[in-house]
Motif scaffolding. Structure first.
Motif, mmCIF file in Angstrom:
data_model
loop_
_atom_site.group_PDB
_atom_site.id
_atom_site.type_symbol
_atom_site.label_atom_id
_atom_site.label_comp_id
_atom_site.label_asym_id
_atom_site.label_seq_id
_atom_site.Cartn_x
_atom_site.Cartn_y
_atom_site.Cartn_z
ATOM 1 N N VAL A 24 17.623 51.502 115.307
ATOM 2 C CA VAL A 24 16.517 52.299 115.836
ATOM 3 C C VAL A 24 16.958 52.941 117.147
ATOM 4 N N LEU A 25 16.757 54.257 117.225
ATOM 5 C CA LEU A 25 17.037 55.001 118.448
ATOM 6 C C LEU A 25 15.776 54.944 119.310
ATOM 7 N N LEU A 26 15.921 54.553 120.573
ATOM 8 C CA LEU A 26 14.716 54.448 121.405
ATOM 9 C C LEU A 26 14.053 55.810 121.569
ATOM 10 N N TYR A 27 14.842 56.874 121.559
ATOM 11 C CA TYR A 27 14.273 58.221 121.589
ATOM 12 C C TYR A 27 13.490 58.418 120.288
ATOM 13 N N GLY A 28 12.184 58.505 120.420
ATOM 14 C CA GLY A 28 11.332 58.668 119.238
ATOM 15 C C GLY A 28 11.038 57.381 118.488
ATOM 16 N N ALA A 29 11.612 56.265 118.929
ATOM 17 C CA ALA A 29 11.592 55.023 118.126
ATOM 18 C C ALA A 29 11.979 55.372 116.694
ATOM 19 N N THR A 30 12.990 56.234 116.587
ATOM 20 C CA THR A 30 13.399 56.757 115.285
ATOM 21 C C THR A 30 14.332 55.769 114.589
ATOM 22 N N VAL A 31 13.890 55.246 113.442
ATOM 23 C CA VAL A 31 14.791 54.406 112.641
ATOM 24 C C VAL A 31 15.827 55.369 112.057
ATOM 25 N N ILE A 32 17.093 55.213 112.412
ATOM 26 C CA ILE A 32 18.088 56.176 111.929
ATOM 27 C C ILE A 32 18.978 55.602 110.828
ATOM 28 N N SER A 33 18.890 54.295 110.602
ATOM 29 C CA SER A 33 19.718 53.707 109.548
ATOM 30 C C SER A 33 19.034 52.474 108.976
ATOM 31 N N TRP A 34 19.147 52.334 107.678
ATOM 32 C CA TRP A 34 18.722 51.115 106.981
ATOM 33 C C TRP A 34 19.757 50.854 105.898
ATOM 34 N N LYS A 35 20.440 49.735 106.031
ATOM 35 C CA LYS A 35 21.483 49.396 105.060
ATOM 36 C C LYS A 35 21.130 48.118 104.323
#
Ligand code: BG6
Length: 300
Positions: free
Chosen positions: A24-35
């Motif tokens: 999760v990127l704190l910018y935007g609380a954007t989940v950027i990867s799920w493996k």
């Protein structure tokens, strides 16, 4: 489960003992990867996505609040906001993790991990333009829970203002697929939708959805939405208190027009299935809260 941070503290990664992980990127609380446990990625992320806080992330799960799409001209409260609001362009705070045995999996002892993120009107990380454009006191808590076979994201919005405010929320999930021409989406049969690529006309879905060109639809529907490819179920998306689902694929021309969409033929490998509450407005009075959640399960 282990939780680790990137050197610059911009990313949080949680990994289960069985190997599944989320970032999760704190910018935007954007989940950027799920493996999954074999390190196979479930989310599409543009190779040109900006992860440095200069632009909303093109991929993963950008979080949309308090307005979906361009603010409607007749809605004064949100009219000064940018498209999709400011949650995805603010830096959220990591509030902590909790670990538990996965629900329903007590026999196997599988563990799950929940990461909590916060953003409020008082936060340093709030997009500076947001305060002026949307001057309400609010609090957001976003929880991301990773189980072995599913991921849940849940948003709680609280009004801390004296005045009521209106809001919309949406989880703009970019699912990864192998070949969009083999994908079919089920669970929306007979649901009504607004077709944004056909003058926002209202239509009724008949049967499964195949993506054969630019697709941008706002469905109103309950029940699970399933994404299958070549007859095999890849994802099942269930929702709690989110009555809309946007189905979006930019296809060739729209992808060309987006500077941060790479590779240009990446539209073949992604599909956005976006649970939200965007049909009207959630009006929250002082002290009121709204909670909505999605769960994305692998396979059926
Ligand atoms: C979708 C909208 O949810 O988001 C589309 O329905 C829009 O109309 C898309 O193009 C992407 O938006 P943005 O702001 O991330 O380019």
């Amino acid at each position: 489960p282990t939780v680790s941070f990137s050197d610059d503290n911009s990313l949080v990664t949680a990994t289960l003992p069985t190997g599944e992980s989320i970032t999760v990127l704190l910018y935007g609380a954007t989940v950027i990867s799920w493996k999954d446990s074999s390190s196979s990625e479930k989310f599409w992320l543009s190779s040109a996505a900006k992860l440095d806080g200069t632009k909303p992330v093109r991929g993963g799960i950008p979080l949309i609040f308090p307005v979906f799409g361009p603010p409607p001209p007749d809605h004064a409260q949100t009219s000064s906001l940018p498209q999709h609001g400011f949650a995805r362009t603010s830096r959220w705070e990591f509030l902590g993790k909790s670990t538990s045995e996965s629900s329903g999996n007590q026999q196997t002892g599988d563990l799950s991990v929940k990461l909590d993120f916060g953003l409020s009107s008082a936060a340093n990380g709030l997009d500076p333009k947001a305060k002026e454009a949307w001057p309400y006191k609010f609090n957001l808590i976003y929880s991301v829970t990773l189980n072995r076979k599913d991921l849940t994201t849940s948003l709680v919005v609280t009004n801390d203002d004296e005045r009521p405010f209106d809001c919309q929320v949406l989880m703009h999930t970019y699912l990864k697929v192998n070949d969009i021409t083999k994908v079919s989406i089920s669970g929306l049969d007979n649901s009504s939708y607004i077709d944004k690529v056909d003058a926002a006309s209202t239509k009724t879905q008949s049967g499964e959805i195949q993506i054969e060109g630019e697709t941008d639809r706002v469905y109103t529907a309950d029940g699970p939405v399933t994404v299958a490819e070549g007859g095999k179920t890849l994802y099942t998306v269930t929702r709690d208190n989110l009555s809309n689902v946007v189905v979006w694929n930019p296809w060739i021309e729209k992808a060309k027009g987006m500077g941060d969409f790479e590779p240009k033929d990446g539209y073949k490998e992604m599909l956005c299935v976006e649970p939200g509450s965007v049909g009207g407005w959630q009006t929250l009075e002082k002290g009121d809260a709204f909670e909505g959640a999605q769960t994305i399960s692998l396979g059926v």
